[in-house]
Design an enzyme around this catalytic site. Structure first.
Site, mmCIF file in Angstrom:
data_model
loop_
_atom_site.group_PDB
_atom_site.id
_atom_site.type_symbol
_atom_site.label_atom_id
_atom_site.label_comp_id
_atom_site.label_asym_id
_atom_site.label_seq_id
_atom_site.Cartn_x
_atom_site.Cartn_y
_atom_site.Cartn_z
ATOM 1 N N HIS A 136 -7.818 -35.013 -58.036
ATOM 2 C CA HIS A 136 -7.538 -36.262 -58.825
ATOM 3 C C HIS A 136 -6.058 -36.277 -59.057
ATOM 4 O O HIS A 136 -5.544 -35.028 -59.475
ATOM 5 C CB HIS A 136 -8.535 -36.269 -59.784
ATOM 6 C CG HIS A 136 -8.316 -35.076 -60.955
ATOM 7 N ND1 HIS A 136 -7.219 -35.387 -61.942
ATOM 8 C CD2 HIS A 136 -8.737 -33.996 -60.987
ATOM 9 C CE1 HIS A 136 -7.094 -34.326 -62.645
ATOM 10 N NE2 HIS A 136 -7.970 -33.498 -62.344
ATOM 11 N N HIS A 145 2.866 -32.329 -45.308
ATOM 12 C CA HIS A 145 1.549 -31.821 -44.380
ATOM 13 C C HIS A 145 0.724 -30.877 -45.296
ATOM 14 O O HIS A 145 1.545 -29.691 -45.782
ATOM 15 C CB HIS A 145 2.203 -31.061 -43.197
ATOM 16 C CG HIS A 145 0.961 -30.603 -42.357
ATOM 17 N ND1 HIS A 145 1.269 -29.744 -41.431
ATOM 18 C CD2 HIS A 145 -0.310 -30.360 -42.426
ATOM 19 C CE1 HIS A 145 0.108 -29.376 -40.993
ATOM 20 N NE2 HIS A 145 -0.759 -29.735 -41.578
#
Ligand code: JB2
Length: 206
Positions: A136, A145
């Protein structure tokens, strides 16, 4: 609406292609690559049409997924797509879990079994690779990446073009700069500056 084209015809593009075919089972995929020998090459049995010139000539304005693993090459491709009137398209593998409150940027890719939790933000052209998790409120910059199986806890911030190696963990709230590299399996417990290269547990400069 036809599925987006895939730009890239290497190992990463194979994974993206299978996600595309899971999401659009009837698709006849359009595959692109800049390599001189790309036209006529096949990826998982599907023909590669050509590179940027082919795209400009045959699919102006198309939706395109940038599917090159290298962050700098993908960033350059993403900028070219934007500058030339194409629409970078996000792709989320149907097996991934992405919160409805998360934001997935244009041209980003969320791979099989990855998780993106509440109010996380995935930057344009970023990759959340196989079974990685972004918790979150985490924020990933452009063309980041997150490698396979890496774990980003809540509120982690990752700057543009940074690579988080496979299996790495980043504890809650850590801020990592742009163009950094976090080695495979590292455990990051402190903020990292732009361009940092770290590895180990706890992660240290290398
Ligand atoms: O600078 C570039 C460039 N470099 C390679 N510009 C453009 N436009 N294209 C580039 N390419 C193209 O990306 C090559 O022609 C080739 O088709 C493809 C790279 O294929 P490769 O299999 O070497 O790497 P990849 O990027 O598909 O996959 C890497 O990253 C993934 C995330 C590998 O390390 C994989 O193992 C990894 N899973």
């Amino acid at each position: 609406m036809p599925p987006p084209a895939i730009f890239g015809a290497g190992g990463h593009a194979k994974v993206v292609l299978e996600s595309l075919l899971r999401a659009y089972p009837e698709a006849e995929p359009v595959l692109l690559d800049d390599a001189a020998d790309a036209p006529g090459r096949r990826l998982l049995g599907h023909a590669v049409s050509g590179g940027r010139d082919w795209l400009l000539a045959h699919r102006p304005g198309a939706r395109v997924i940038p599917a090159i693993g290298d962050n700098r090459a993908r960033a350059e491709l993403l900028a070219w797509l934007e500058e030339n009137g194409f629409m970078p398209a996000a792709l989320v593998d149907p097996t991934a879990v992405v919160s409805p409150s998360a934001r997935v940027g244009a041209g980003a890719y969320v791979a099989p079994n990855a998780t993106v939790n509440a109010e996380a933000e995935i930057g344009a052209g970023a990759i959340v690779n196989t079974a990685a998790s972004v918790d979150h409120d985490a924020v990933l910059g452009r063309t980041v990446h997150i490698g396979p199986g890496a774990r980003l806890c809540g509120g982690v911030v990752v700057g543009a073009r940074t690579l988080i190696g496979t299996g790495a963990c980043v504890i809650p709230g850590v801020r990592i700069g742009a163009d950094a590299v976090v080695g495979a399996g590292s455990v990051v417990v402190r903020d990292l500056a732009d361009g940092a290269r770290v590895a180990g547990n706890p992660a240290r400069p290398i």
